[in-house]
Design a protein around this motif. Structure first.
Motif: not given
Length: 363
Positions: A144-168
């Motif tokens: 489960i750990f291997l799948l967890l790490i892979a999907t977590t980082f891939f999910t973070f990468y997937l969400f970056l294009p729509n993130a509004e970094f002006e809110m930082l």
């Protein structure tokens, strides 16, 4: 085969991910808004302190389980009462796991399916997993750990294009000390379940090497939670974000639905489900060890099914009153009670320190 410290790193990350990474984010977004990162970091720091104390208590008799030697520190009757409280906490916590699972699948994928049926199926899976013992759960978590790490980082990468970094910049301009304290206590209650790791012995020797691996696990978990919290705010904002019950799932669904990237939710749900089974099964395993101590090893064969039945029964009662469930689940009183249980190692550490000073020979 003997369980290794690195395996415990992987197991602890899977164990905590099922709850902390999923449920703490909407709670902190809803309460803290832009300053939530402060509460997450402070909660993690307090958790690390509790982890250090937990390891110190475990080292008092590294080759024996805490449930066995605790009476030498606290006294027979007080230790027995604390073991009983921990047993009840584990059974109740497992019931919350079951009800969370039923609510999620019942409202999203299995509408019309009787909740009791889902609860009984979950109970059967938990009985099977918990009955196999700690080593089996640890080896199951490796995959489960291997799948967890892979999907977590891939999910973070997937969400970056729509993130509004002006809110930082808002993350460092909003501070409310009273709210920070309140939410730090809440965050700590999610991060600091280390008391159950006292039951690793005698399968695994509790020492400083184990402490280092679990500290690494805490740091990685904090990073996952922080990034997930940031992505939730940058994608949905503080107002819509606090209305989301499952931010990761909503972020995946809000991405493209025309390719495989927009259909990751079954994989994420599968990984979360497996993590939840590990979490519930380990809680029942700990409750089982507590029950064996209290009953002096009697009715050993039927203890795990009985404990799981108790969890399923509590979940069933909650399913008949969802309002009561959410009121109990989100109550700050529940958070305080959680922390009182999670601080059990602190009580033993203080008692052991006092005993060492009293028994120390005079000059």
């Amino acid at each position: 085969m003997r369980t290794t410290n690195w395996q415990m790193f992987r197991f602890s990350l899977v164990y905590f991910n099922s709850q902390t990474s999923i449920f703490i984010i909407p709670a902190i977004v809803s309460s803290s808004g832009y300053q939530g990162w402060i509460s997450i970091v402070l909660g993690s720091v307090v958790s690390m302190i509790l982890l250090f104390v937990t390891i110190q208590v475990g080292k008092l008799s590294a080759d024996r389980a805490w449930v066995g030697f605790g009476k030498e520190v606290m006294g027979k009757w007080i230790h027995g009462a604390i073991v009983f409280i921990l047993l009840c906490w584990c059974v109740y916590y497992a019931s919350l796991d079951i009800e969370n699972f039923v609510l999620f699948f019942g409202t999203n994928y299995m509408r019309g399916t009787p909740q009791l049926f889902i609860q009984l199926v979950l109970g059967g899976v938990i009985i099977f997993t918990a009955s196999r013992g700690l080593s089996t759960m640890v080896y199951m978590s490796d995959g489960i750990f291997l799948l967890l790490i892979a999907t977590t980082f891939f999910t973070f990468y997937l969400f970056l294009p729509n993130a509004e970094f002006e809110m930082l910049p808002a993350f460092i301009h909003y501070h409310e000390p009273g709210l920070i304290f309140h939410d730090t206590v809440t965050a700590t209650s999610w991060f600091a379940e280390w008391v159950v790791f006292l039951f690793l012995a005698p399968d695994l020797k509790i020492n400083n090497k184990l402490l280092k691996k679990l500290l690494i696990s805490e740091v990685v978990l904090t990073f996952f939670v922080l990034v997930g919290w940031v992505m939730t705010l940058l994608n949905f904002g503080p107002h819509l974000g606090k209305a989301l019950q499952y931010p990761y799932l909503e972020m995946v669904r809000s991405s493209s639905h025309d390719d495989i990237l927009g259909n990751l939710d079954p994989l994420l749900i599968g990984i979360w489900s497996a993590s939840m089974f590990m979490h519930s099964s380990f809680l029942i395993y700990v409750a089982y060890k507590c029950a064996l101590y209290l009953t002096k090893q009697k009715v050993k064969k039927y203890m795990i099914p009985f404990l799981v039945f108790c969890s399923v029964f509590i979940a069933y009662l909650y399913s008949r009153s969802i309002t009561r469930y959410y009121r109990d689940y989100e109550s700050f009183i529940t958070v305080i009670l959680w922390l009182c249980v999670e601080c059990i190692p602190v009580y033993y550490y203080i008692a052991a320190f006092i005993r060492s000073k009293i028994s120390k020979p005079a000059g």
